[in-house]
Design an enzyme around this catalytic site. Structure first.
Site, PDB file in Angstrom:
ATOM      1  N   HIS A 106      -5.005 -18.414  11.132  1.00 51.16           N
ATOM      2  CA  HIS A 106      -4.611 -19.235   9.978  1.00 51.16           C
ATOM      3  C   HIS A 106      -4.335 -20.858  10.405  1.00 51.16           C
ATOM      4  CE1 HIS A 106      -2.941 -20.773   6.343  1.00 51.16           C
ATOM      5  NE2 HIS A 106      -3.311 -19.837   5.929  1.00 51.16           N
ATOM      6  N   ALA A 126       0.954  -1.225   0.037  1.00 54.27           N
ATOM      7  CA  ALA A 126       0.131   0.112   0.049  1.00 54.27           C
ATOM      8  C   ALA A 126       0.838   1.120  -0.057  1.00 54.27           C
ATOM      9  CB  ALA A 126      -1.033   0.041   0.977  1.00 54.27           C
ATOM     10  N   GLY A 127       1.716   1.328   1.029  1.00 51.07           N
ATOM     11  CA  GLY A 127       2.772   2.505   1.118  1.00 51.07           C
ATOM     12  C   GLY A 127       3.524   2.754  -0.249  1.00 51.07           C
ATOM     13  N   ARG A 154     -10.813 -12.330   6.209  1.00 53.14           N
ATOM     14  CA  ARG A 154     -10.374 -12.122   4.808  1.00 53.14           C
ATOM     15  C   ARG A 154     -10.256 -13.314   4.032  1.00 53.14           C
ATOM     16  NH1 ARG A 154      -5.638 -12.556   2.827  1.00 53.14           N
ATOM     17  NH2 ARG A 154      -4.494 -12.917   4.537  1.00 53.14           N
ATOM     18  N   ARG A 203     -11.094 -21.664   7.105  1.00 50.53           N
ATOM     19  CA  ARG A 203      -9.866 -21.234   7.988  1.00 50.53           C
ATOM     20  C   ARG A 203     -10.526 -21.470   9.518  1.00 50.53           C
ATOM     21  NH1 ARG A 203      -6.459 -16.588   5.099  1.00 50.53           N
ATOM     22  NH2 ARG A 203      -5.685 -18.034   3.432  1.00 50.53           N
TER      23      ARG A 203
END
Lengths: 220, 256, 636
Positions: free
Chosen positions: C267, C45-46, C435, C331
Site C-alpha cells: 500500500h 469470514a470466520g 486486490r 497502488r
C-alpha cells in the site's frame, strides 16, 4: 410483585430508588427552607408558623413517616450501592487518576452523604425532638430556642459546614437523578445541570444564613 | 525521526498468574519520543529476553486504536493521559525526560488479571451474547434500501456503535461499572428500526447478565466518557436507563 | 495436472452459481446437528460462516487466539465494501463489478469465482443492514455510496472510516447470538498449531491453550480455516501484531496446496518507519492522494526541512512520470516509484519516506475544505508523528498490506485436502494478482455468509465423512509432534530474540521479495532465508515456560512458519517470469517502466505442493477466460 422487587434490585433499579428518593428530598428541602426563612420575619411569624403545624399534627406525623421512609431508603440504598461498588473493584489502583477524569463532588457522594447523616441525627435529636417531644416550649418560644442554639459558635459552625456539604451533595445529586431517569439530552441537560447548581448554592447559602444571622445578632 | 531520547523510570505491575501476588518492578528506559508507548514496552521486553528474563505480558493487536485489545492504566488513567486514544496510539513525546510512569492492568472484579498486564474481558462478550444483536438469520432479509433511516438517527447509532469493547470504561469507573459499554450497544440497536422487535427483551437481558458478572453500578461520575478512546457519550447511559425503566414498566415479562 | 480440479460448474457464467446451488446435495435439517464443524478464526469470514452454519443447525466450534472474537483484524479495514447495487443509477451491474475485479487483479483470478463474488455482493449489504450496521446514509434515508480506486462507478458502502469494524461487529453479534443459543461453542485464547488428517481427509485440529499452555485436540467432520493473510512475513506491515500464517502454513505442510504465495499488495500511503523500535505500520487512507502532491528533493541526501526546499528543487515524480494519472496512479505504480526515488537516495533526508504535500490544495481550496475532507486523518497523523500536516508536508512510504495468495481452493472453497475449507484472505481465490480497494470485506463476507454454508453442506451430504475419535493415534501423534516442537524451541537458549530474527527476515523479504523483484535478488533471498532458518534453530532464545501464558513462545512458533513461507514466496516470484499486479519483476517491464504481463506462458495459478522443508512441487491451474478479453492496464 416479585418482578418489581427484582427490577428495583438490579443495578439500575437501585439507582432509580436513589434518584426518586433524592428528588423527593430535594422537594422536601424546599418546603423546609421556606419554613426556616420565616425566622427572618421575626419571632411572631415564626412561632405562629410552627404552632400552626401543631394544629395539624396527625397530618404532619403521616408526612414525617413517609419522609422517614424516604430517608431510610435513600441512606440504606446509598450505603448498599457504595458497598457493592467497592466489591466490584477488590484491588485498588496504585495511582489514583480519578481527579483527571471526574469531579471530586461526583466521587464523594458517600462521604458528603455520611456528614449529612451525622448532621441529620444531631439535628433531629436537638431541634426536632425539642420542638416535638420536650417541655422546652413551656419556657421558651420556638424562636428563642433557635436563637439560643445558634448563639453557640461551635454549633453554628457545625451547621454551616453541614449545609455547605449538603450543597456539594445536591450539586451532583440533582443532575445525577435526571441522568438516572434517562433525561439527558443535548437541549435540556445543560439547563438541568445549571438548575442543579443554582439550587445547591441556594440551599447551602439560605440554610447557612440562619445560623450566621443568629451568630451575628448574638442570640437576640 | 529525531535522535534525542527521553529517559524514564517505568514501574510495571508484574504478576506471574491469576492467583499469585503481584508487585511493581522498575525499568529504566531510554526511548525515542517518536516511539509509541507499546513500542517502548517492546523494547523493554527485547532487553529482558536478551537477559533471558521473562518479558512483560501485555496484549495488543492492531496498534491503530480500533481492535480494543490493548488497555493499560498509565499513571492512574486507562489508555494514558491523552483523551480519545487507545494505549497503542499514545506516543512517548507526551512524557518528559525524567518522568516516572506507573503501568497497571485494568482492575475490576469482572476483569481477572491473567498475567502481568493481561486481563480477562470475556464478560463483555457474555453481555453481548445475552442480547446485543438483532435476531436475523443469514438470507432472511429485505433489500437494504427497503427501510429508509434518517441520517441523524443513523449517525447517532454510529456514534454508539463506534465502541471498541476495550473495557476502559470499566477500568476508569470507580465502581468498575460496565454501563457505558452496555449502553453503547443498547443505544445503537434501540435507535435503529431494525432493533425495535427485541427492544425490551434486549435491554432486560443485557443488564441482567451485566449485574450477574459483578460489574458495579453507575454513579454518574462520567469518568467513563472522559477515558473512552472513542468518546462514547454518557447520553447513551441515560438512554439505557430510560430503555430499562420503560422495558420493566411496559413489558409483560415478569421473569425478567 | 489431474490433482487440481477447480470444480467450476458448467454453463454460462451468469448461471453457474445458481445451477450449482441447485445441484449441490443438502443435509436433512434433522441431521445437521449430528455434524461438527471447526472454524478457525473469527474475522469477517470466520464469524459470518460460524453464525450462518450455526443458524442452519450444525454444531460449530469457533477458535480464536484473541480474548474475544471481535478483535480480529478485519476490524481495522477503513474504506468500505463494494456491492453491485447500482443505487446511484450510474451504470453499475454485477457484470461490471465482476469485470473491474478481474481487471484490477490483472487477469490472474478465476472468472467463475469472481462472478459469484459480484453476484452475492448485494445480499451482503442487505444482510448487514438487517443486522443493524449503521452504514452512511443520505438525508432521504437511503444508503450513501462513494467511489473507490479502480472503478468508475460509486458502489462502495461505508460507515465513516470504520467500515471493517461495523461489519465485523455485525458478524460478531450474529456469532454471539448463536453462542447464546448453544449452536456455536466459542474457544477463545486458543491458537491452532496443526491440522489433523486421517486417510487424507481433514478430521480435526490441535491448538495451544494460550493460558494453560496445554495442547488440546478437537475433532470434527469438516475444518474451516479463516485465518487471514500473512503480510507479517515482512515483520513490518499494516497487519495486526498477531496476524500469522501458522494455521494455513501447517495445513499446507499437511497437504494443502499454497497458491500464488508471492502476490502481495504493497500500500503506497502508510506512515514511514520512525526507527528501530517500530512495531508495525499504520495505513493512511488512499483518499489523501486526491488532493496531496507527492514529491522528493531533486538532490541526494537533502537534509533541509521540507518547507526550506524551494519549488524548483522539488521533484513531483508521479506527476512527471505519469502526467495523466499523476498522484492518483494505481497502488503498485505509486509504491514502486516511491521506492525508486528512495533507492536513489532522494527520500526525506536521505531516508525511507516521501512527502505528501497539501500546501497547494490548501492555497487553492482553503484550509477549511481540506479540514472537512481529511480532518480526522490529519488528526491521526498528528497523534502518531507529532507534526501538523497543515503546515509541514506529510511523510509517507509504502508498506505490505494484503496478501492475495493463500491456500488453493476449488470453486467450493475446499482445499486440496478433502474436508478442509479455506475462506477470506487465507485463500487465494478472488483477487488475482492485485486486490481492489473495498473488495476484501466483500470477499470475507461472501465466503462466510453465502458460499461456505452451501458448499460445506454439499461436502457433508455427498462425501459423508465420519468423525474420528480424539483417541485416534493420528491425533495423539500430531499432539506429540507439537509438544516436542515446543520443547525444542524452549531448549535452544541462543543469543537472539525472536523479534531480532523476524526483523532480519523482514529485511530480506522487503529488499528482495518486496515491491521490485529480480532473478538475482530472489535467488539470494532463497539462500539467505534458508540460512536464517538455520540460524533461528541454533541461536534463538525463547524465554519462559510452556505451561503458562508465553507470548515469546507464541511469536517463535509463528516465526518458524514465516521462515519457511518466505522461501516459498521467493521461489514463486522467481518462477513467475512476468510482472502482474502486485508482483513486479524488474526484468519484465515495458520501456516506460510498466508491468509486462506474459499471458501466453503465465496465465495460470501457481499451486505449490509441499514435499520437504525447502522443497515444493509446482502444480498449475490454467486460467480460462471465456467471457473477458485480456487487456493491458495503462495509466499514462
Amino acid at each position: 410483585m416479585n418482578w418489581l422487587f427484582r427490577s428495583l434490585n438490579s443495578s439500575i433499579g437501585k439507582k432509580v430508588i436513589m434518584a426518586i428518593t433524592g428528588i423527593s428530598l430535594i422537594l422536601f428541602l424546599l418546603v423546609h427552607l421556606a419554613n426556616n426563612l420565616t425566622l427572618f420575619a421575626g419571632p411572631t411569624t415564626f412561632n405562629t408558623v410552627v404552632k400552626s403545624l401543631d394544629s395539624i399534627k396527625p397530618f404532619v406525623r403521616v408526612i414525617e413517616v413517609i419522609l422517614a421512609l424516604i430517608f431510610i431508603f435513600h441512606i440504606f440504598n446509598g450505603v448498599r450501592l457504595w458497598y457493592e461498588n467497592k466489591i466490584a473493584r477488590p484491588t485498588p489502583y496504585a495511582v489514583n487518576g480519578s481527579s483527571k477524569n471526574s469531579s471530586l463532588l461526583s466521587r464523594t457522594m458517600i462521604q458528603t452523604g455520611s456528614i449529612i447523616f451525622i448532621f441529620l441525627v444531631i439535628h433531629l435529636s436537638t431541634f426536632w425532638s425539642a420542638f416535638n417531644f420536650s417541655d422546652l416550649h413551656q419556657t421558651h418560644t420556638y424562636y428563642e430556642f433557635t436563637a439560643d442554639m445558634f448563639s453557640n459558635v461551635y454549633y453554628a459552625i457545625f451547621y454551616i459546614i453541614a449545609m455547605i456539604t449538603l450543597g456539594f451533595h445536591l450539586n451532583h445529586g440533582f443532575q445525577s437523578a435526571f441522568q438516572t431517569f434517562g433525561w439527558n439530552n443535548k437541549k435540556y441537560f445543560p439547563l438541568i445541570t445549571t438548575l442543579g447548581f443554582l439550587y445547591s448554592v441556594l440551599m447551602a447559602v439560605a440554610f447557612s444564613s440562619i445560623p450566621i444571622y443568629f451568630l451575628l445578632i448574638g442570640g437576640n | 525521526m529525531t535522535d534525542i531520547k527521553i529517559n524514564l523510570l517505568v514501574k510495571v505491575w508484574r504478576q506471574p498468574s491469576t492467583n499469585s501476588v503481584g508487585s511493581f518492578v522498575d525499568y529504566k528506559v531510554s526511548v525515542s519520543p517518536d516511539s509509541s508507548f507499546l513500542e517502548m514496552l517492546d523494547e523493554i521486553n527485547n532487553d529482558l529476553e536478551m537477559k533471558n528474563l521473562e518479558p512483560i505480558a501485555f496484549e495488543s493487536d492492531c496498534r491503530e486504536g480500533i481492535c480494543g485489545t490493548c488497555g493499560l492504566v498509565i499513571n492512574g488513567q486507562p489508555h494514558g493521559p491523552i483523551p480519545k486514544i487507545a494505549t497503542c496510539q499514545l506516543h512517548m513525546r507526551n512524557f518528559k525526560d525524567g518522568d516516572t510512569v506507573w503501568v497497571e492492568p485494568f482492575r475490576a472484579k469482572a476483569f481477572q488479571v491473567m498475567k502481568d498486564l493481561i486481563v480477562e474481558r470475556s464478560g463483555l462478550d457474555k453481555i453481548i451474547a445475552a442480547g446485543g444483536y438483532i435476531s436475523v438469520n443469514t438470507g432472511s432479509i429485505p433489500d437494504a434500501n427497503a427501510m429508509p433511516i434518517s441520517k441523524d438517527v443513523s449517525s447517532l447509532a454510529m456514534d454508539a456503535a463506534a465502541c471498541i469493547g476495550c473495557g476502559a470504561c470499566v477500568a476508569a469507573c470507580k465502581n468498575a461499572s460496565a454501563m457505558l459499554f452496555v449502553s453503547a450497544k443498547v443505544s445503537q440497536l434501540a435507535l435503529l428500526p431494525q432493533g425495535q422487535p427485541e427492544r425490551t427483551r434486549r435491554v432486560q437481558n443485557m443488564v441482567k447478565v451485566m449485574d450477574e458478572l459483578g460489574f458495579g453500578s453507575c454513579s454518574n461520575t462520567y469518568a467513563c466518557e472522559a477515558e473512552c478512546p472513542k468518546g462514547i457519550s454518557v447520553k447513551n447511559i441515560a438512554r439505557l436507563n430510560r430503555e430499562f425503566i420503560l422495558a420493566h414498566m411496559k413489558s409483560d415479562n415478569i421473569e425478567a | 495436472m489431474a490433482k487440481l480440479d477447480s470444480k467450476i460448474p458448467a454453463g454460462p457464467l451468469q448461471d453457474k452459481w445458481t445451477n450449482h446451488k441447485f445441484n449441490m446435495k443438502l443435509v436433512n435439517p434433522a441431521n445437521k446437528r449430528k455434524y461438527d464443524i471447526i472454524i478457525v478464526g473469527s474475522g469477517l469470514a470466520g464469524a459470518s460462516a460460524a453464525a450462518s452454519l450455526g443458524e442452519l443447525g450444525y454444531k460449530v466450534k469457533v477458535f480464536t487466539y484473541h480474548d474475544s472474537p471481535r478483535r480480529a483484524h478485519s476490524i481495522a479495514a477503513q474504506g468500505g465494501i463494494n456491492a453491485a447495487k447500482n443505487y446511484q443509477n450510474d451504470g453499475d451491474s454485477v457484470y461490471r463489478l465482476f469485470y473491474d475485479t478481474i481487471k484490477g487483479g490483472d487477469f490472474r483470478a478465476r472468472e467463475a469465482n469472481v462472478y459469484r463474488l459480484a453476484e452475492v455482493s448485494n445480499s451482503i449489504i442487505d444482510q448487514c443492514v438487517a443486522q443493524g450496521v449503521p452504514f452512511a446514509r443520505e438525508y432521504g434515508g437511503m444508503l450513501d455510496n462513494r467511489s473507490f480506486g479502480g472503478a468508475q462507478v460509486s458502489r462502495t458502502f461505508y460507515a465513516r472510516g470504520q467500515t471493517g469494524q461495523q461489519l465485523l461487529l455485525g458478524a460478531y453479534s450474529a456469532l454471539m447470538r448463536q453462542v447464546h443459543l448453544g449452536n456455536v461453542e466459542l474457544f477463545n485464547r486458543r491458537e491452532m498449531i496443526d491440522l489433523v488428517t486421517i486417510d487424507g481427509q481433514a478430521k480435526g485440529i490441535v491448538v495451544r491453550n494460550m493460558i494453560s499452555g496445554e495442547i488440546e485436540k478437537y475433532s470434527a467432520h469438516a475444518v474451516v480455516l479463516a485465518t487471514g493473510g500473512y503480510a507479517n512475513v515482512f515483520f513490518l506491515s499494516t497487519n495486526a501484531m498477531n496476524c500469522n500464517t501458522t494455521a494455513i502454513w501447517r495445513a499446507h505442510k499437511k497437504g494443502a496446496f499454497f497458491a500464488n504465495p508471492s502476490f502481495t499488495q504493497i500500500h503506497p500511503t502508510c506512515l514511514p518507519i520512525h526507527g528501530e523500535g517500530q512495531s508495525k505500520l499504520t495505513l493512511m487512507s488512499e483518499s489523501l492522494r486526491n488532493d496531496g502532491r507527492i514529491w522528493v528533493s531533486k538532490f541526494k541526501k537533502d537534509m533541509r526541512e521540507p518547507n526550506d526546499i524551494p519549488e524548483e528543487e522539488r521533484d513531483y515524480y508521479l506527476e512527471r512520470k505519469y502526467p495523466s494519472f499523476g498522484n492518483l496512479s494505481p497502488r503498485d505504480i505509486s509504491s514502486r516509484s516511491a521506492k525508486e526515488v528512495v533507492d536513489e537516495g532522494r527520500g526525506v533526508k536521505g531516508g525511507e519516506a516521501v512527502y505528501l504535500d497539501f500546501k497547494d490544495a490548501i492555497n487553492r481550496l482553503g484550509k477549511h475544505v481540506i479540514e472537512e475532507r481529511y480532518g480526522n486523518l490529519f488528526e491521526i497523523y498528528e497523534t502518531i508523528t507529532g507534526e501538523n500536516p497543515y503546515t509541514v508536508p506529510m511523510k509517507i512510504y509504502p508498506a505490505p498490506h494484503y496478501t492475495m495468495g493463500g491456500l488453493w481452493v476449488d470453486y467450493n472453497l475446499m482445499s486440496t485436502i478433502p474436508g478442509l475449507f479455506v475462506l477470506g484472505e487465507a485463500n487465494f481465490s478472488d483477487h488475482g494478482a492485485n486486490r481492489l480497494g473495498a473488495s476484501a470485506l466483500m470477499q470475507g463476507l461472501a465466503d462466510g455468509y453465502f458460499v461456505a454454508p452451501y458448499t460445506i453442506g454439499d461436502y457433508l451430504a455427498s462425501a459423508k465423512p465420519k468423525q474420528e475419535s480424539l483417541e485416534h493415534p493420528a491425533f495423539e501423534l500430531v499432539k506429540k509432534e507439537n509438544e516436542d516442537l515446543i520443547a525444542k524451541l524452549l531448549s535452544i537458549k541462543g543469543k537472539q530474540t525472536v523479534d531480532d530474527i523476524h526483523k532480519k527476515l523482514g529485511r530480506i523479504m522487503w529488499n528482495k521479495v518486496g515491491m521490485g523483484r529480480n532473478e538475482k535478488g530472489l535467488q539470494e533471498a532463497i539462500i539467505e532465508i534458508a540460512a536464517l532458518r538455520a540460524e533461528f534453530w541454533k541461536d534463538v532464545n525463547v524465554v519462559g515456560s510452556d505451561k503458562d501464558i508465553n507470548q515469546c513462545l507464541e511469536r517463535a512458533g509463528r516465526l518458524i512458519d514465516y521462515l519457511e513461507l518466505g522461501e516459498l514466496m521467493a521461489r514463486d516470484a522467481l518462477e513467475r517470469n512476468e510482472s502482474c499486479g502486485g508482483h513486479f519483476r524488474e526484468e519484465y517491464q515495458t520501456p516506460e517502466g510498466e508491468a509486462l504481463r506474459n499471458d501466453e506462458d503465465y496465465d495460470y495459478v501457481s499451486a505449490w505442493e509441499y514435499k520437504n522443508l525447502g522443497s515444493w512441487e509446482l502444480n498449475k491451474e490454467p486460467l480460462i477466460y471465456e467471457n473477458v478479453k485480456l487487456a493491458t492496464r495503462s495509466y499514462k
